[in-house]
Design a protein around this motif. Structure first.
Motif, PDB file in Angstrom:
ATOM      1  N   ASP A 187       8.689 -37.396  15.234  1.00  0.00           N
ATOM      2  CA  ASP A 187       8.026 -36.389  16.545  1.00  0.00           C
ATOM      3  C   ASP A 187       6.754 -37.303  17.091  1.00  0.00           C
ATOM      4  O   ASP A 187       6.985 -36.807  18.400  1.00  0.00           O
ATOM      5  N   ARG A 188       6.240 -37.771  16.408  1.00  0.00           N
ATOM      6  CA  ARG A 188       5.030 -38.287  17.014  1.00  0.00           C
ATOM      7  C   ARG A 188       5.372 -39.654  18.044  1.00  0.00           C
ATOM      8  O   ARG A 188       4.678 -39.899  19.046  1.00  0.00           O
ATOM      9  N   LEU A 189       6.643 -40.433  17.708  1.00  0.00           N
ATOM     10  CA  LEU A 189       7.150 -41.420  18.522  1.00  0.00           C
ATOM     11  C   LEU A 189       8.010 -41.035  19.315  1.00  0.00           C
ATOM     12  O   LEU A 189       8.366 -41.878  20.335  1.00  0.00           O
ATOM     13  N   GLY A 190       8.417 -39.567  19.636  1.00  0.00           N
ATOM     14  CA  GLY A 190       9.203 -39.315  20.643  1.00  0.00           C
ATOM     15  C   GLY A 190      10.522 -39.560  20.706  1.00  0.00           C
ATOM     16  O   GLY A 190      11.295 -39.678  21.329  1.00  0.00           O
ATOM     17  N   VAL A 191      10.814 -39.798  19.125  1.00  0.00           N
ATOM     18  CA  VAL A 191      12.234 -39.923  19.030  1.00  0.00           C
ATOM     19  C   VAL A 191      13.141 -38.770  19.005  1.00  0.00           C
ATOM     20  O   VAL A 191      12.668 -37.250  18.960  1.00  0.00           O
ATOM     21  N   ASP A 192      14.259 -38.878  19.723  1.00  0.00           N
ATOM     22  CA  ASP A 192      15.324 -37.423  19.673  1.00  0.00           C
ATOM     23  C   ASP A 192      15.831 -37.279  18.330  1.00  0.00           C
ATOM     24  O   ASP A 192      16.609 -38.153  17.688  1.00  0.00           O
ATOM     25  N   TRP A 193      15.577 -36.199  17.644  1.00  0.00           N
ATOM     26  CA  TRP A 193      15.923 -35.915  16.406  1.00  0.00           C
ATOM     27  C   TRP A 193      16.188 -34.267  16.096  1.00  0.00           C
ATOM     28  O   TRP A 193      15.522 -33.648  17.120  1.00  0.00           O
ATOM     29  N   SER A 194      16.826 -34.029  15.112  1.00  0.00           N
ATOM     30  CA  SER A 194      16.949 -32.758  14.751  1.00  0.00           C
ATOM     31  C   SER A 194      17.317 -32.648  13.132  1.00  0.00           C
ATOM     32  O   SER A 194      17.371 -33.529  12.416  1.00  0.00           O
ATOM     33  N   MET A 195      17.317 -31.608  12.632  1.00  0.00           N
ATOM     34  CA  MET A 195      17.167 -31.365  11.182  1.00  0.00           C
ATOM     35  C   MET A 195      17.747 -30.034  10.862  1.00  0.00           C
ATOM     36  O   MET A 195      17.790 -29.001  11.549  1.00  0.00           O
ATOM     37  N   VAL A 196      18.480 -30.239   9.668  1.00  0.00           N
ATOM     38  CA  VAL A 196      19.042 -28.968   9.104  1.00  0.00           C
ATOM     39  C   VAL A 196      18.249 -28.889   7.618  1.00  0.00           C
ATOM     40  O   VAL A 196      18.447 -29.817   6.677  1.00  0.00           O
ATOM     41  N   TYR A 197      17.853 -27.655   7.352  1.00  0.00           N
ATOM     42  CA  TYR A 197      17.072 -27.673   6.043  1.00  0.00           C
ATOM     43  C   TYR A 197      17.729 -26.504   5.318  1.00  0.00           C
ATOM     44  O   TYR A 197      17.785 -25.440   5.912  1.00  0.00           O
ATOM     45  N   VAL A 198      18.209 -26.776   4.115  1.00  0.00           N
ATOM     46  CA  VAL A 198      19.195 -25.650   3.307  1.00  0.00           C
ATOM     47  C   VAL A 198      18.438 -25.320   1.957  1.00  0.00           C
ATOM     48  O   VAL A 198      17.680 -26.338   1.557  1.00  0.00           O
ATOM     49  N   GLY A 199      18.736 -24.088   1.672  1.00  0.00           N
ATOM     50  CA  GLY A 199      18.270 -23.672  -0.002  1.00  0.00           C
ATOM     51  C   GLY A 199      18.880 -22.421  -0.277  1.00  0.00           C
ATOM     52  O   GLY A 199      19.634 -21.932   0.528  1.00  0.00           O
ATOM     53  N   ARG A 200      18.645 -21.871  -1.422  1.00  0.00           N
ATOM     54  CA  ARG A 200      19.296 -20.710  -1.747  1.00  0.00           C
ATOM     55  C   ARG A 200      18.851 -19.482  -0.913  1.00  0.00           C
ATOM     56  O   ARG A 200      19.709 -18.687  -0.503  1.00  0.00           O
ATOM     57  N   SER A 201      17.488 -19.473  -0.802  1.00  0.00           N
ATOM     58  CA  SER A 201      16.934 -18.346  -0.028  1.00  0.00           C
ATOM     59  C   SER A 201      15.530 -19.006   0.562  1.00  0.00           C
ATOM     60  O   SER A 201      15.030 -19.994   0.096  1.00  0.00           O
ATOM     61  N   ARG A 202      14.873 -18.330   1.315  1.00  0.00           N
ATOM     62  CA  ARG A 202      13.707 -18.655   2.083  1.00  0.00           C
ATOM     63  C   ARG A 202      12.632 -18.928   0.954  1.00  0.00           C
ATOM     64  O   ARG A 202      11.769 -19.640   1.176  1.00  0.00           O
ATOM     65  N   GLY A 221       7.201 -25.226  11.968  1.00  0.00           N
ATOM     66  CA  GLY A 221       6.321 -25.562  12.905  1.00  0.00           C
ATOM     67  C   GLY A 221       6.855 -26.538  13.903  1.00  0.00           C
ATOM     68  O   GLY A 221       6.296 -26.815  14.920  1.00  0.00           O
ATOM     69  N   PHE A 222       7.781 -27.375  13.656  1.00  0.00           N
ATOM     70  CA  PHE A 222       8.367 -28.226  14.465  1.00  0.00           C
ATOM     71  C   PHE A 222       9.507 -27.632  15.541  1.00  0.00           C
ATOM     72  O   PHE A 222       9.822 -28.495  16.504  1.00  0.00           O
ATOM     73  N   GLY A 223       9.680 -26.422  15.317  1.00  0.00           N
ATOM     74  CA  GLY A 223      10.144 -25.628  16.424  1.00  0.00           C
ATOM     75  C   GLY A 223      11.822 -25.665  16.409  1.00  0.00           C
ATOM     76  O   GLY A 223      12.288 -25.663  15.111  1.00  0.00           O
ATOM     77  N   ASP A 224      12.575 -25.587  17.537  1.00  0.00           N
ATOM     78  CA  ASP A 224      13.994 -25.433  17.460  1.00  0.00           C
ATOM     79  C   ASP A 224      14.623 -26.698  17.260  1.00  0.00           C
ATOM     80  O   ASP A 224      15.853 -26.716  17.067  1.00  0.00           O
ATOM     81  N   ARG A 225      13.875 -27.796  16.994  1.00  0.00           N
ATOM     82  CA  ARG A 225      14.360 -28.918  16.395  1.00  0.00           C
ATOM     83  C   ARG A 225      15.152 -28.650  14.929  1.00  0.00           C
ATOM     84  O   ARG A 225      16.025 -29.622  14.747  1.00  0.00           O
ATOM     85  N   VAL A 226      14.646 -27.782  14.455  1.00  0.00           N
ATOM     86  CA  VAL A 226      14.689 -27.578  13.011  1.00  0.00           C
ATOM     87  C   VAL A 226      15.725 -26.392  12.760  1.00  0.00           C
ATOM     88  O   VAL A 226      15.438 -25.077  13.328  1.00  0.00           O
ATOM     89  N   THR A 227      16.776 -26.458  12.086  1.00  0.00           N
ATOM     90  CA  THR A 227      17.635 -25.167  11.546  1.00  0.00           C
ATOM     91  C   THR A 227      17.683 -24.996  10.170  1.00  0.00           C
ATOM     92  O   THR A 227      17.606 -25.740   9.308  1.00  0.00           O
ATOM     93  N   VAL A 228      17.056 -23.902   9.771  1.00  0.00           N
ATOM     94  CA  VAL A 228      16.862 -23.136   8.434  1.00  0.00           C
ATOM     95  C   VAL A 228      18.304 -22.692   7.996  1.00  0.00           C
ATOM     96  O   VAL A 228      18.340 -21.628   8.795  1.00  0.00           O
ATOM     97  N   ARG A 229      18.851 -22.918   7.230  1.00  0.00           N
ATOM     98  CA  ARG A 229      20.096 -22.405   6.734  1.00  0.00           C
ATOM     99  C   ARG A 229      19.849 -22.164   5.344  1.00  0.00           C
ATOM    100  O   ARG A 229      20.089 -22.750   4.271  1.00  0.00           O
ATOM    101  N   THR A 230      20.009 -20.853   4.696  1.00  0.00           N
ATOM    102  CA  THR A 230      19.974 -20.214   3.333  1.00  0.00           C
ATOM    103  C   THR A 230      21.299 -19.686   2.965  1.00  0.00           C
ATOM    104  O   THR A 230      21.885 -19.260   3.640  1.00  0.00           O
ATOM    105  N   ASP A 231      21.592 -19.945   1.398  1.00  0.00           N
ATOM    106  CA  ASP A 231      22.795 -19.692   1.011  1.00  0.00           C
ATOM    107  C   ASP A 231      22.881 -17.886   0.954  1.00  0.00           C
ATOM    108  O   ASP A 231      24.213 -17.389   1.111  1.00  0.00           O
ATOM    109  N   ASP A 232      21.879 -17.298   0.647  1.00  0.00           N
ATOM    110  CA  ASP A 232      21.973 -15.977   0.633  1.00  0.00           C
ATOM    111  C   ASP A 232      22.471 -15.336   2.087  1.00  0.00           C
ATOM    112  O   ASP A 232      23.077 -14.300   2.090  1.00  0.00           O
ATOM    113  N   GLU A 233      22.097 -15.899   3.187  1.00  0.00           N
ATOM    114  CA  GLU A 233      22.324 -15.440   4.568  1.00  0.00           C
ATOM    115  C   GLU A 233      23.671 -15.902   5.092  1.00  0.00           C
ATOM    116  O   GLU A 233      24.248 -15.284   5.819  1.00  0.00           O
TER     117      GLU A 233
END
Length: 369
Positions: free
Chosen positions: A188-203, A214-226
């Motif tokens: 993020d600091r170096l201006g690299v084009d990046w994205s992320m998926v973060y997974v877990g059982r629940s929030r 806090g990194f905004g819409d570059r990050v997708t949080v995906r939980t198993d319960d949802e």
């Protein structure tokens, strides 16, 4: 390799944690270091140099709960005299020498710009080898602790400098966020084009959730319960031939990604696992412990370390993946099937062996244990 994406000419003022960054020198150093680490990580033609006696006395100054449902805590460690700590790069880890004498490795998950403190996070594993329990139960605020490192076996390779990719995609599962967090911060600091998926059982089971979001819409949080268990397609949205992937998390997740990437020409994959790899092409043999004379049978699908720990539960070990050297043992007799990437030719000639990975090329090894 010809760069395909230029690195910013001026790094942010706080990127390296110095009051007055030397811009040109630091950028060149970062490029050179990244190239070197990428070459070592991918090619592994020569064993990396490790400094076994690089020990730093620190003290626990902060302890926070990061995920209640998975019992994850973070520890902030500083030098007792307040001095600045050695620099590190995303993907690096520390060896913690615990009060019992156990040595365990934990990824640095703080800010590489902060030279005043190291942050690690540990998930409590009741059925584990006891290291996580000791961290949770014994390392309270004010506790002195000695660390070794930092060392890096999972380096972040910048696009255009060691990587032909134009963008980066991160995948983290649960506690696997720890080495990924500093990577997304640097990207993020170096201006690299990046994205992320973060997974877990629940929030409630995901550590550092608010920090990641806090990194905004570059990050997708995906939980198993949802959403149910994720597929490889769910973990790799928009990944194309110009992408490098960094993933860390449960074995089933990293295996699914590795399988999918085989059918994606031009995609680079870097991953780190927190569990020991399975034994491949193993055969059964015996190990004799020279100091007691006890004979241990090593099954074809088990490591020497795993079986030795049943007899000597205090035998030192840490990574269980053949790079930290904590489990190094001298072999008094027998032929060694070396399967690590870190021992030097002189160490191998002297009969040293990493019992977490290497095996016997014959019927029996006699270990200096």
């Amino acid at each position: 390799m010809t760069p395909t994406r230029p690195i910013p000419a001026e790094p942010p003022r706080d990127l390296y944690g110095k009051d007055r960054p030397d811009r040109a020198t630091r950028v060149l150093e970062l490029i050179a270091e990244t190239r070197l680490r990428w070459t070592t990580f991918v090619n592994r033609k020569e064993p990396p140099t490790l400094v076994d006696d690089f020990r730093i006395p620190l003290v626990v100054v902060e302890r926070r709960v990061e995920a209640h449902d998975t019992d994850v805590i973070s520890l902030m460690l500083t030098a007792p005299d307040g001095r600045k700590l050695p620099e590190w790069r995303p993907g690096a880890h520390l060896d913690l020498e615990l009060p019992s004498g156990r040595v365990r490795q934990y990824s640095l998950c703080g800010d590489p710009a902060d030279r005043n403190a190291y942050r690690v996070a540990v998930r409590r594993i009741p059925e584990g080898g006891g290291g996580s329990l000791e961290v949770h139960d014994a390392l309270t605020v004010g506790t002195p602790v000695t660390v070794r490192g930092p060392r890096n076996a999972f380096p972040f390779v910048l696009p255009g400098y060691g990587s032909s990719a134009a963008r980066v995609h991160f995948v983290a599962g649960g506690i696997g966020i720890t080495p990924i967090l500093p990577m997304i911060r640097m990207a993020d600091r170096l201006g690299v084009d990046w994205s992320m998926v973060y997974v877990g059982r629940s929030r409630d089971t995901i550590p550092f959730l608010s920090e990641v979001e806090g990194f905004g819409d570059r990050v997708t949080v995906r939980t198993d319960d949802e959403h149910g268990l994720p597929t490889a397609a769910d973990l790799l949205p928009g990944v194309g031939p110009d992408t490098s992937i960094y993933c860390c998390g449960p074995v089933v997740m990293t295996q699914a990604i590795a399988t999918a990437v085989r059918d994606m020409p031009g995609v680079e994959l870097y991953s780190e696992r927190f569990s020991a790899p399975p034994v491949v092409d193993g055969t059964a043999f015996q190990v004799e412990l020279a100091r007691s004379g006890e004979i241990i049978d090593i099954p074809a699908d088990k490591s020497v370390l795993e079986e030795v720990l049943k007899v000597l539960p205090t035998a030192p070990y840490s990574c269980r993946q053949g790079f930290c050297r904590t489990c190094k043992v001298n072999v008094l007799s027998g032929d060694i099937d070396h399967r690590d990437t870190v021992l030097t030719s002189d160490e191998r000639a002297a009969g040293d062996m990493l019992i977490c990975m290497s095996r016997c090329a014959g019927d029996r090894l006699v270990l200096d244990l």
